[in-house]
Scaffold this active site. Structure first.
Site, mmCIF file in Angstrom:
data_model
loop_
_atom_site.group_PDB
_atom_site.id
_atom_site.type_symbol
_atom_site.label_atom_id
_atom_site.label_comp_id
_atom_site.label_asym_id
_atom_site.label_seq_id
_atom_site.Cartn_x
_atom_site.Cartn_y
_atom_site.Cartn_z
ATOM 1 N N ASP A 8 53.911 68.497 56.575
ATOM 2 C CA ASP A 8 52.784 69.412 56.705
ATOM 3 C C ASP A 8 53.075 70.611 55.802
ATOM 4 O OD1 ASP A 8 54.682 70.960 58.056
ATOM 5 O OD2 ASP A 8 53.520 71.121 59.905
ATOM 6 N N CYS A 65 58.563 69.019 58.792
ATOM 7 C CA CYS A 65 57.643 70.101 59.153
ATOM 8 C C CYS A 65 58.504 71.349 59.313
ATOM 9 C CB CYS A 65 56.817 69.773 60.399
ATOM 10 S SG CYS A 65 57.711 69.604 61.954
ATOM 11 N N THR A 67 60.005 72.740 61.942
ATOM 12 C CA THR A 67 61.206 72.490 62.744
ATOM 13 C C THR A 67 61.627 71.026 62.752
ATOM 14 O OG1 THR A 67 59.916 72.095 64.744
ATOM 15 C CG2 THR A 67 60.654 74.381 64.330
ATOM 16 N N HIS A 98 73.406 53.546 65.562
ATOM 17 C CA HIS A 98 73.166 53.212 66.961
ATOM 18 C C HIS A 98 71.697 52.994 67.286
ATOM 19 C CE1 HIS A 98 77.197 54.943 68.623
ATOM 20 N NE2 HIS A 98 77.375 54.148 67.594
ATOM 21 N N HIS A 133 73.998 47.763 70.553
ATOM 22 C CA HIS A 133 72.902 48.661 70.190
ATOM 23 C C HIS A 133 71.591 47.897 70.000
ATOM 24 C CE1 HIS A 133 75.962 51.676 69.874
ATOM 25 N NE2 HIS A 133 76.613 50.943 68.997
#
Length: 147
Positions: A8, A65, A67, A98, A133
């Site tokens: 963004d 973005c 954060t 994992h 996993h």
């Protein structure tokens, strides 16, 4: 390898930097936008990158973005996507080994360019470990049917 990138307006500078960083390494990049600093909605760009990965247009995706939180939440709503928000190298490695993450999420306002490069490099070179996993990934995939 072909990587889809998207952001963004809050992540456009880091997205552009990572796009050029990948190209300099000889990695093909699909730029899903945004292309300006004009305010846009991050779910739209998360959807574009995830679509490119799910359609096989790209092997993996990188979303950015401010954060990294918004794009990771949005991306994880899409079946077949395992998006991991990584702010350190160890998390990037583990997200691949994992969790077999196929989308890397980062926050432009949270990490610097050098760390973003290290996270990206680690994420790209790390491989899924399989074994126990895989059983967990299969359970996550089954949970997608609960939506």
């Amino acid at each position: 390898m072909k990587i889809a990138v998207g952001s963004d307006h809050g992540g456009i500078h880091l997205k552009n930097h990572i796009r050029e960083y990948l190209k300099a390494k000889g990695i093909e990049v699909v730029d899903c936008g945004t292309y300006t600093e004009e305010s846009v909605d991050y779910p739209d760009y998360a959807a574009k990158v995830c679509q490119a990965v799910n359609d096989g247009e790209a092997e993996r995706g990188i979303l950015i973005c401010g954060t990294g939180i918004g794009v990771s939440i949005a991306a994880n709503k899409i079946n077949g996507i395992r998006a991991a928000l990584c702010g350190d190298v160890f998390s990037a490695q583990m997200s691949r080994e994992h969790n077999n993450a196929n989308i890397l999420c980062m926050g432009e306002r949270v990490i610097g360019l050098s760390l973003a490069e290290m996270i990206t490099d680690t994420w790209l070179k790390s491989e899924f470990a399989g074994g126990r996993h895989l059983r967990r990934i299969d359970k996550i995939t089954a949970m997608e049917a609960m939506r």
